[in-house]
Design a protein around this motif. Structure first.
Motif, mmCIF file in Angstrom:
data_model
loop_
_atom_site.group_PDB
_atom_site.id
_atom_site.type_symbol
_atom_site.label_atom_id
_atom_site.label_comp_id
_atom_site.label_asym_id
_atom_site.label_seq_id
_atom_site.Cartn_x
_atom_site.Cartn_y
_atom_site.Cartn_z
ATOM 1 N N ILE A 7 0.864 -1.187 0.000
ATOM 2 C CA ILE A 7 0.000 0.000 0.000
ATOM 3 C C ILE A 7 0.893 1.226 0.000
ATOM 4 O O ILE A 7 1.822 1.325 0.786
ATOM 5 C CB ILE A 7 -0.897 0.070 1.255
ATOM 6 N N LEU A 8 0.595 2.137 -0.907
ATOM 7 C CA LEU A 8 1.310 3.404 -0.946
ATOM 8 C C LEU A 8 0.276 4.496 -1.146
ATOM 9 O O LEU A 8 -0.470 4.477 -2.114
ATOM 10 C CB LEU A 8 2.304 3.395 -2.112
ATOM 11 N N ALA A 9 0.197 5.405 -0.189
ATOM 12 C CA ALA A 9 -0.765 6.502 -0.306
ATOM 13 C C ALA A 9 -0.046 7.820 -0.106
ATOM 14 O O ALA A 9 0.851 7.926 0.740
ATOM 15 C CB ALA A 9 -1.866 6.357 0.736
ATOM 16 N N HIS A 10 -0.426 8.781 -0.917
ATOM 17 C CA HIS A 10 0.184 10.096 -0.783
ATOM 18 C C HIS A 10 -0.898 11.169 -0.897
ATOM 19 O O HIS A 10 -1.611 11.221 -1.884
ATOM 20 C CB HIS A 10 1.247 10.282 -1.860
ATOM 21 N N SER A 11 -1.021 11.968 0.148
ATOM 22 C CA SER A 11 -2.030 13.044 0.199
ATOM 23 C C SER A 11 -3.417 12.526 -0.182
ATOM 24 O O SER A 11 -4.154 13.183 -0.911
ATOM 25 C CB SER A 11 -1.657 14.192 -0.733
ATOM 26 N N LEU A 12 -3.745 11.370 0.332
ATOM 27 C CA LEU A 12 -5.003 10.709 -0.030
ATOM 28 C C LEU A 12 -6.200 11.403 0.619
ATOM 29 O O LEU A 12 -6.220 11.614 1.832
ATOM 30 C CB LEU A 12 -4.920 9.245 0.421
ATOM 31 N N VAL A 13 -7.184 11.746 -0.222
ATOM 32 C CA VAL A 13 -8.364 12.474 0.260
ATOM 33 C C VAL A 13 -9.621 11.726 -0.165
ATOM 34 O O VAL A 13 -9.687 11.210 -1.284
ATOM 35 C CB VAL A 13 -8.407 13.907 -0.329
ATOM 36 N N LYS A 14 -10.609 11.647 0.746
ATOM 37 C CA LYS A 14 -11.931 11.127 0.376
ATOM 38 C C LYS A 14 -12.983 12.111 0.845
ATOM 39 O O LYS A 14 -13.070 12.452 2.012
ATOM 40 C CB LYS A 14 -12.165 9.768 1.049
ATOM 41 N N ARG A 15 -13.774 12.558 -0.120
ATOM 42 C CA ARG A 15 -14.884 13.450 0.212
ATOM 43 C C ARG A 15 -16.204 12.821 -0.179
ATOM 44 O O ARG A 15 -16.318 12.173 -1.221
ATOM 45 C CB ARG A 15 -14.736 14.789 -0.537
ATOM 46 N N PHE A 16 -17.220 13.007 0.672
ATOM 47 C CA PHE A 16 -18.594 12.648 0.328
ATOM 48 C C PHE A 16 -19.364 13.960 0.277
ATOM 49 O O PHE A 16 -19.673 14.520 1.326
ATOM 50 C CB PHE A 16 -19.198 11.716 1.379
ATOM 51 N N GLY A 17 -19.611 14.463 -0.910
ATOM 52 C CA GLY A 17 -20.230 15.779 -1.024
ATOM 53 C C GLY A 17 -19.301 16.820 -0.413
ATOM 54 O O GLY A 17 -18.131 16.888 -0.779
ATOM 55 N N SER A 18 -19.775 17.560 0.586
ATOM 56 C CA SER A 18 -18.926 18.581 1.198
ATOM 57 C C SER A 18 -18.185 18.033 2.424
ATOM 58 O O SER A 18 -17.333 18.695 2.991
ATOM 59 C CB SER A 18 -19.773 19.790 1.612
#
Lengths: 309, 268
Positions: A7-18
């Motif tokens: 697993i490699l994640a960089h600046s990982l973002v998850k948004r649901f709507g706002s």
């Protein structure tokens, strides 16, 4: 097996709507590692896990699983993963054995091979005698074990477990931990989320503490305790509603104080001498306990909140 | 041919992974192997209808005119009932069953954690519902033969038409089911199915509807029934291509919507 990260994640973002569930996290997990996400409900653990499992699109940032991008190679990634979701989603219309067999078929494994693996795995999770019954008739712990067996049908390189022991009784938890420990010894990469400190300490080589969508600390359980807590903790309980009153009297005791609703925690290198000092100062707590520091203390230090709900 | 060659890379995923939806069909087959009752009920339903028309209405009405032929009333109605059986089987499976798996048992969440994707799930479930409808059609055909209403060998040409009806109704049924919010919404299914069954030129020719014939032609079952009737009576017209096209369009639209909705609901 190569040592490039699974697993490699960089600046990982998850948004649901706002709503931003994951606010830019960095991660690296190596093959064979047991890696944990520790945090309260709503910290972003499950959202992160769903992205890793290839069932939730990445909003922003970079995510690579086995070096592959889930946006384009989701199916190939899922082919090498085992998933144990938080809520049991076993197939109630099938027997435990058929649950495993058909799940193996989703991975294009030949039918006879599926049956063979399913029998082996039912043995591994100690459910052989329940193989032909009804899924609904299984206890919570048995269902979770069956779900783990299902997640192993494709002989995954990495097993993702979302709160594997939430809602299970202590005995069921210990059986489960034992099975997971065996998998770890077989070299399967384990990635789990939990809000139990003991689980994280038992199973994880390394973990991150998540709070409100961010990673607030990272390290081995021991490192985290050393870095963010003291060797020992003195827990004091005063009569109802009087914890806060004693705060002033306790000042200067130990390295740090934490006043919770139900108890006061004194962080110190030597719990017994701190307790003597409490008595010397004329305080009479209803109960006291000297214990080793745990991940809960780390969490409390980092977020100012208790993990327990 | 290697799966890495250009043709496979540009081929739509539906061709590259054609084996995947079969797994869903396989899963459902295992479930139904244990509950064969649904197929038995599917056998009796059309049988009772057929008997009632053969015994009662047929004698009252006598023969009817169709495509310049004078035919026994039961033989006029039977193909439309066969088309309805394909519709019924497909709709039963693609509504209630799929709703349960989507909203309650989380069966699709588990499938989507494997290499299967949303299109595989949608195609697999639609194919299964179509097959269930087809089993109803086959049992209906068996009744026709036994009762001497089959007419000629042409009746076999009605089977592909029944598959197409099942496909179209399964796809549309699944697409609509993804929008349902409670079991109460399924009352709408009955509310829609009954008029479709009654007013799709099922029991009397399109000409009997007079000025309202165009409304009847909006019914997907009308197109299905016309195909099955034409096939079973051995009447082939160019207009049948329109019927085929209508059903294909419905299937494609239903499948597309169902896939998108699974993505929206479960892969968020």
């Amino acid at each position: 097996m190569s040592d490039s990260p699974v697993i490699l994640a960089h600046s990982l973002v998850k948004r649901f709507g706002s709503f931003e569930a994951v606010k830019g996290i960095d991660l690296e997990v190596s093959p064979g590692e047991s890696f944990g996400f520790l945090g309260p409900n709503g910290a972003g653990k499950s959202s992160t896990m769903r992205m890793i499992a290839g069932v939730s699109p990445v909003t922003e940032g970079v995510l690579r699983i086995f070096g592959l991008d889930p946006a384009v190679a989701g199916s190939a990634i899922r082919n090498r993963l085992g998933v144990v979701p938080q809520a049991d989603n076993l197939d109630g219309e099938l027997t435990p054995l058929d649950n495993l067999v058909i799940y193996g078929r989703y991975f294009d494994i030949p039918r006879s091979e599926c049956v063979e693996r399913a029998r082996e795995l039912l043995e591994f999770v100690q459910l052989t005698d329940r193989s032909g019954g009804r899924v609904d008739a299984l206890s919570g712990g048995m269902k979770r074990r069956l779900t783990i067996a299902r997640g192993l049908m494709n002989r995954p390189e990495m097993l993702l477990l979302d709160e594997p022991t939430t809602g299970l009784d202590p005995q069921a938890r210990h059986i489960l931990w034992d099975r997971l420990y065996r998998l770890k010894q077989q070299g399967v990469t384990l990635v789990l989320t939990t809000h139990y400190m003991d689980e994280a300490e038992q199973l994880c080589d390394r973990l991150v503490v998540m709070d409100a969508g961010r990673i607030v600390a990272e390290g081995s359980p021991r490192d985290l305790i050393t870095n963010y807590s003291t060797r020992e903790v003195l827990e004091l309980r005063f009569s109802a509603g009087q914890n806060a009153q004693h705060e002033a009297q306790l000042t200067g005791l130990g390295e740090r104080l934490e006043v919770l609703a139900d108890r006061v925690l004194v962080y110190t290198e030597d719990g017994e001498s701190a307790l003597r000092e409490v008595h010397t100062r004329g305080m009479r707590p209803e109960s006291s306990l000297v214990r080793r520091s745990s991940l809960e203390d780390v969490f409390l230090r980092l977020t100012g909140r208790s993990l327990a709900e | 041919m290697s799966r890495d060659t250009l043709i496979w890379r540009i081929a739509p995923p539906i061709l590259r992974n054609a084996h995947r939806p079969q797994r869903i069909v396989e899963r459902n087959a295992i479930v139904y192997r244990r509950t064969p009752m649904v197929f038995i009920s599917g056998f009796f339903e059309p049988l009772f209808y057929l008997l009632s028309f053969r015994i009662g209405f047929g004698a009252l009405i006598g023969d009817v005119e169709f495509a310049g032929m004078s035919i026994e009333y039961a033989k006029f109605v039977a193909p439309a009932l066969m088309a309805s059986s394909a519709m019924n089987g497909a709709v039963y499976d693609s509504t209630m069953n799929i709703y349960f798996k989507l909203r309650y048992s989380k069966t699709y969440d588990a499938m989507l954690a494997s290499p299967l994707g949303a299109p595989d799930v949608a195609i697999g479930e639609i194919l299964w519902a179509m097959l269930r409808g087809f089993i109803y059609s086959l049992s209906f055909l068996a009744c026709l033969v036994v009762l001497g209403l089959a007419g000629s060998w042409w009746i076999l040409a009605a089977l592909p038409a029944c598959l197409l009806i099942g496909l179209a109704f399964a796809a549309v049924g699944m697409a609509l089911t993804t929008y349902m919010r409670s079991w109460a919404d399924f009352d709408w299914v009955q509310t829609i199915m009954l008029p479709l069954f009654l007013f799709s030129a099922t029991f009397y020719p399109l000409s009997a509807y007079g000025d309202f014939g165009w409304i009847v032609q909006l019914s997907p079952l009308y197109h299905g029934a016309a195909l099955v009737r034409g096939a079973s009576l051995g009447v082939a017209t160019w207009g049948m291509l329109v019927h085929v096209l209508v059903l294909i369009v419905l299937a494609v639209v239903g499948l597309t919507v169902a896939t998108r909705r699974i993505e929206t609901l479960l892969l968020k």
